[in-house]
Design a protein around this motif. Structure first.
Motif, short mmCIF file in Angstrom:
data_model
loop_
_atom_site.label_atom_id
_atom_site.label_comp_id
_atom_site.label_asym_id
_atom_site.label_seq_id
_atom_site.Cartn_x
_atom_site.Cartn_y
_atom_site.Cartn_z
N ILE A 145 0.84 -1.21 0.00
CA ILE A 145 0.00 0.00 0.00
C ILE A 145 0.88 1.26 0.00
O ILE A 145 0.63 2.21 -0.75
CB ILE A 145 -0.94 -0.01 1.23
CG1 ILE A 145 -1.96 -1.17 1.14
CG2 ILE A 145 -1.67 1.32 1.40
CD1 ILE A 145 -2.92 -1.08 -0.03
N LYS A 200 1.10 4.30 -2.68
CA LYS A 200 0.84 5.70 -2.24
C LYS A 200 1.95 6.61 -2.75
O LYS A 200 1.70 7.71 -3.26
CB LYS A 200 0.78 5.75 -0.71
CG LYS A 200 -0.59 5.45 -0.14
CD LYS A 200 -0.59 5.61 1.38
CE LYS A 200 -1.96 5.22 1.95
NZ LYS A 200 -1.91 5.20 3.43
N GLU A 212 -5.52 -6.45 1.21
CA GLU A 212 -6.54 -6.55 2.29
C GLU A 212 -7.10 -7.98 2.38
O GLU A 212 -7.34 -8.50 3.48
CB GLU A 212 -7.66 -5.54 2.07
CG GLU A 212 -8.58 -5.88 0.93
CD GLU A 212 -9.64 -4.80 0.72
OE1 GLU A 212 -10.82 -5.13 0.83
OE2 GLU A 212 -9.26 -3.65 0.42
N TRP A 233 -6.56 -1.60 9.12
CA TRP A 233 -7.16 -2.60 8.22
C TRP A 233 -8.57 -2.97 8.68
O TRP A 233 -9.44 -3.24 7.85
CB TRP A 233 -6.27 -3.84 8.15
CG TRP A 233 -5.06 -3.64 7.28
CD1 TRP A 233 -3.77 -3.55 7.69
CD2 TRP A 233 -5.03 -3.50 5.87
NE1 TRP A 233 -2.93 -3.35 6.63
CE2 TRP A 233 -3.68 -3.32 5.48
CE3 TRP A 233 -6.01 -3.49 4.88
CZ2 TRP A 233 -3.29 -3.14 4.16
CZ3 TRP A 233 -5.63 -3.30 3.56
CH2 TRP A 233 -4.28 -3.13 3.20
#
Length: 964
Positions: free
Chosen positions: A793, A797, A827, A860
């Protein structure tokens, strides 16, 4: 090149009917008995005497210590010596749930009336309440100072009339002489009963929960009354005691007796002098069973109210008659002094001794009543009992009403016995036939022949105290050497002993067939080695003369000390003899001339063997060492410290220099005699291993133990490399010390009482879980998943931020190869790892996470709530993390926006769930009402309706009212 060996794995275990460390129970129908067989559970058909199923978990090596049946007729809770509990399904023979919470053996188990909760007591003094449906431990209750011996749920009478009772209390008894009543709504000890002078070994509550019985080392059984009204009020007891006023307050501030939930009712004397082992009420509430630690089970009858009234009136009548007799004699003072009959009902009035079941076979270990409620209809009471000598017995006792008939014997009767499937005492010797199809095992008084493939017992014959045995050529006969010095020859075809020869004056410790298969040699404690030849002799049987096998004594070799083991070299040139003076003497076979003396062992050599090329001799001794000798010069090639206890047996694998050793330390080891290396360690036995037999070509190994089990170890294609095996052993040792170090936290070593609860931690309540290697690994897997997901992630980003700033030449971040192979997003990967953890291990796994991983996981969880993943699991993880890390979270301001977001999204998600459940409940109610409206028929009594109409017509004739 690295040498590879073939692995031996456990193939089967047999010879055990019921092991002595656990209780036996009936199934829900009363047709099968569920008995503990060391680490497995066996299901026996009692009528046929057959084994119909086995519950075996390959991950488990610990012995079964407790069994309990659930009310749902399918689930059985089984406690093990390592503190784990498994719930097995009768239909599928699979493990439904595994719980880990206790630090030592589970000693007591009980389900509640709905079967949804389980309470367990252990040797570590704790009680744990488990949610069976949720698969989690609810809480741990501490208060006892010694092993918990029994536990029972009590239903809290519901506050609303007609409502379902809720299980609000637990009763526990312990070896610390106390019985405790625990309130589960407040999770604290509400009452402690002090009546026993020594350990309380068992207690039981009757079905309508009005009476409690407890027993220990005393000469009687204590009976207690349970007050439902006090249980209903729960914590209000103390306030009621204060309201009751000073006159009712006890001197030392205790709760008055009439406000205690459990009050002493009386004592019932029992016959046995030994301590109580099992107490059990029959399901019909008419009988009580009490089993002591001896050969008896005492049965008591519980009288009904009418019977008690009759007994009281008879007692009064007898007293009146006695007074009248005294008055007739003129003894007025004696008549007046006669004590009046006590109107109150005593425990001895209600519970009276009825029958005593005595077993001739051995001491009882446990018993269980058949779950048949209507005993009167059946006409008899049935119970199953396990004995300490590996036997199960089924007894029937005629019902008191049936016993009034003259045809029915009013005595307990043994209906069935399960004993053929195992030995009554330790198996001292085993031997395999030349084709490895048959196995012979012998103990004190019994010789059994088993089929190796099916592990069923084919023949059982009576013999002396067997010390050694062998199959004779042709596999039709077996010879046994006994402690009394007899050689007993058995014919398998006729299942009989055909000859008993007084061979020696002392115990025959060893015998072996000659390599030319025409005779054998025996060694005895009378210091003689005798050589025998086989011979066919004629025998007159009635009119016919038949030939049968016999032994003829040929030569005797006198030794200076007791002979413990004799072995031929396979080329038949030499005979090796081990003596009680710890030496081994080697002689030439043809002339019996002395050749070598091998000395070096500090204690006597208990067993030895010579390799198939006649070059190596291996000896094992009570000094725990194994030595390898060359037979050419008698030099010691190597001395190895082999086991932690005496080495009882050793045998080479044919055509190799590999050999097996068996020891009193409960293990069997596989060795390479050329490299002097330990290849494998075979663990599994729960007692000293006495005997060992290796198959002709080494495909199977059979071991026999003090735990009365026979185990077959099978050679597989799986390869073993020594370096890998040593690394694995080190890993296992590290894991064992790691879990042991976790267990020591909160535990203290009080001198000899290792594992006693810490005195510093005085809380009655604690969490139910326990750190194991599984929970550690699960926690590490979650950490790795979080790390990988965060990296992915963060990389995206940075890339997106660079693109937004207008930077050129940016390459897209590389995805993780693992995520690509699993076809998952970050996820999904984190969520799958959380879902993979067993519910019972989730809390302990989350405790492994450091705070940095906790903050990541909370982020999360916000995502999971928005995606509407399993909301129950998300809530459980979230609440546990916040509870565990409350202080750090509160002092960390940065987390507040994220927690606000979680709260907002979670409330929306929970509201959605609530609406969905409400909608479904309304729909189900509508369907039920619709069904009731359309499918309910009303039945009318036509005769009654006709009579009503006639009465109506008559009344109308008499008088008529008009309405204007």
């Amino acid at each position: 090149m690295v040498k590879a060996y073939q692995r031996y794995t456990p193939r089967t275990i047999f010879g055990v009917v019921a092991s002595g460390n656990s209780n036996i129970v009936y199934d829900a129908e009363g047709k099968y008995a569920i008995s503990p067989t060391l680490e497995d559970i066996s299901i026996w058909d009692l009528k046929k005497g057959e084994l119909v199923g086995t519950w075996h978990d390959s991950d488990n090596r610990s012995e079964v210590t407790c069994i309990a049946r659930s009310v749902d007729r399918d689930s059985y809770a089984v406690g093990y010596a390592n503190g784990s509990i498994r719930i097995w399904s009768m239909k599928t023979s699979d493990v439904l749930v595994t719980f880990n919470g206790h630090r030592s053996a589970v000693t007591a188990l009980a389900f509640d009336k709905s079967g949804s909760r389980l309470v367990s007591g252990s040797r570590d003094t704790d009680l744990i309440v488990w949610d069976v449906e949720g698969e989690v431990g609810l809480y741990r209750l501490r208060g006892h100072k010694d092993q918990v011996t029994s536990v029972r749920f009590l239903s809290k009478p519901s506050m609303v009339d007609g409502g379902k009772p809720t299980d609000g209390y637990v009763l526990s008894s312990s070896k610390d002489t106390l019985i405790k009543l625990w309130d589960l709504s407040t999770q604290h000890c509400m009452e402690t009963l002090v009546a026993h002078r020594n350990e309380v070994w068992d207690c039981d509550v009757n079905a309508d929960e009005t009476m409690l019985v407890s027993g220990g080392g005393d000469a009687d059984i204590k009976v207690w009354k349970i007050n439902a009204a006090i249980l209903k009020s729960g914590l209000a007891v103390g306030e009621e005691a204060q309201e009751a006023g000073d006159d009712e307050e006890m001197a030392d501030g205790e709760v008055p007796a009439h406000l205690k939930a459990i009050t002493f009712y009386g004592s019932i004397p029992r016959q046995s002098k030994e301590r109580v082992t099992t107490l059990e009420f029959h399901i019909s509430q008419q009988f009580l069973g009490c089993q002591a630690a001896d050969k008896s089970i005492e049965l008591f009858r519980i009288r009904s109210i009418d019977e008690i009234k009759k007994k009281m009136s008879r007692r009064k009548k007898r007293q009146r008659e006695k007074q009248q007799q005294l008055l007739k004699k003129g003894d007025t003072e004696g008549a007046v002094a006669e004590e009046p009959v006590d109107e109150a009902i005593q425990a001895t009035d209600e519970i009276t001794s009825w029958h005593i079941i005595r077993s001739a076979a051995g001491k009882f270990r446990s018993f269980d009543f058949a779950p048949v409620k209507d005993v009167e209809k059946v006409g008899h009471l049935q119970l199953v009992a396990s004995l300490n000598n590996n036997t199960v017995e089924v007894w029937t006792v005629p019902h008191p009403t049936a016993a009034k008939n003259e045809d029915v014997a009013d005595e307990p009767n043994k209906a069935y016995t399960l004993e053929l499937a195992g030995h009554r005492s330790d198996i001292r010797t085993v031997a395999l036939s030349s084709d490895d199809e048959l196995l012979c095992s012998a103990s004190n008084n019994s010789l059994k022949i088993w089929n190796v493939k099916t592990t069923s017992c084919i023949r059982t014959m009576e013999c002396g105290y067997a010390l050694c045995c062998a199959f004779l050529p042709g596999n039709r006969h077996v010879i046994v050497g006994t402690k009394s010095g007899h050689l007993e020859l058995f014919d398998l075809g006729s299942s009989s002993m055909i000859e008993s020869i007084e061979a020696h004056e002392g115990a025959i410790w060893s015998l072996q067939l000659r390599p030319d298969r025409r005779g054998l040699v025996t060694g005895s404690a009378d210091k003689d080695v005798k050589f025998w030849d086989f011979d066919m002799i004629e025998e007159q049987i009635g009119q016919t003369v038949k030939k049968r096998l016999s032994l003829v004594h040929m030569r005797t070799l006198k030794m200076s000390d007791d002979v413990l083991c004799v072995r031929y070299s396979p080329d038949q040139k030499m005979v090796a003899v081990s003596l009680l003076d710890a030496t081994v003497k080697v002689f030439y076979h043809d002339t019996l001339k002395f050749f070598l003396s091998l000395y070096g062992h500090k204690l006597p050599v208990l067993s030895m063997d010579i390799s198939s090329d006649s070059n190596l001799l291996v000896t094992c001794s009570a000094d725990k060492n194994v030595k390898l000798w060359g037979l050419d010069f008698g030099d010691c090639h190597k001395s190895m410290f082999a086991h932690q206890e005496s080495v009882m047996a050793v045998q080479f694998v044919w055509n190799t220099h590999y050999f097996f050793t068996a020891s009193k330390d409960r293990t069997i080891k596989y060795w390479d005699g050329d490299k002097f290396e330990n290849i494998l360690k075979l663990e599994g036995h729960h007692g000293e291993v006495w005997a060992l037999a290796v198959g002709t070509y080494g495909n199977i190994v059979v071991s026999a133990s003090h735990d009365r089990s026979l185990r077959i170890w099978q050679k597989t294609e799986d390869q073993v490399f020594l370096e890998e095996e040593r690394e694995q052993e080190l890993d296992d040792l590290y894991e064992a010390t790691l879990t042991a170090s976790f267990e020591k936290t909160g535990m203290v070593d009080n001198g000899d009482n290792v594992g006693a609860p810490s005195t510093s931690n005085g809380d009655e309540l604690a969490s139910a879980g326990k750190q194991t290697m599984d929970t550690l690994k699960a926690g590490e897997r979650i950490m790795e998943a979080l790390e990988m997901a965060d990296q992915e992630i963060n990389a995206w980003k940075e890339y997106n931020a660079g693109v937004a700033r207008g930077e050129r030449g940016l390459s897209k971040p590389q995805r993780s190869p693992l995520l690509i192979s699993m076809r998952q997003t970050p996820e999904q990967h984190v969520w799958n790892e959380i879902q993979r953890v067993r519910p019972a291990e989730l809390d302990e796994a989350l405790l492994v996470l450091p705070f940095s991983a906790v903050t990541s996981l909370l982020n999360w969880l916000d995502v999971f709530v928005q995606r509407e993943y399993n909301i129950n699991l998300v809530c459980r993880v979230l609440f546990f993390l916040i509870k565990s890390h409350h202080n750090q979270i509160v002092s960390n301001r940065v987390m507040r926006p994220m927690l606000d977001s979680v709260r907002r999204n979670l409330r929306a998600g929970l509201q959605k769930q609530k609406d969905l459940i409400g909608f479904n409940v309304a729909a189900l109610n509508y369907i039920r009402r619709d069904y009731e409206a359309n499918n309910t028929s009303q039945f009318f009594d036509e005769e009654a309706i006709r009579k009503d109409e006639e009465k109506k017509a008559e009344s109308e004739k008499k008088r008529k009212f008009m309405k204007m």
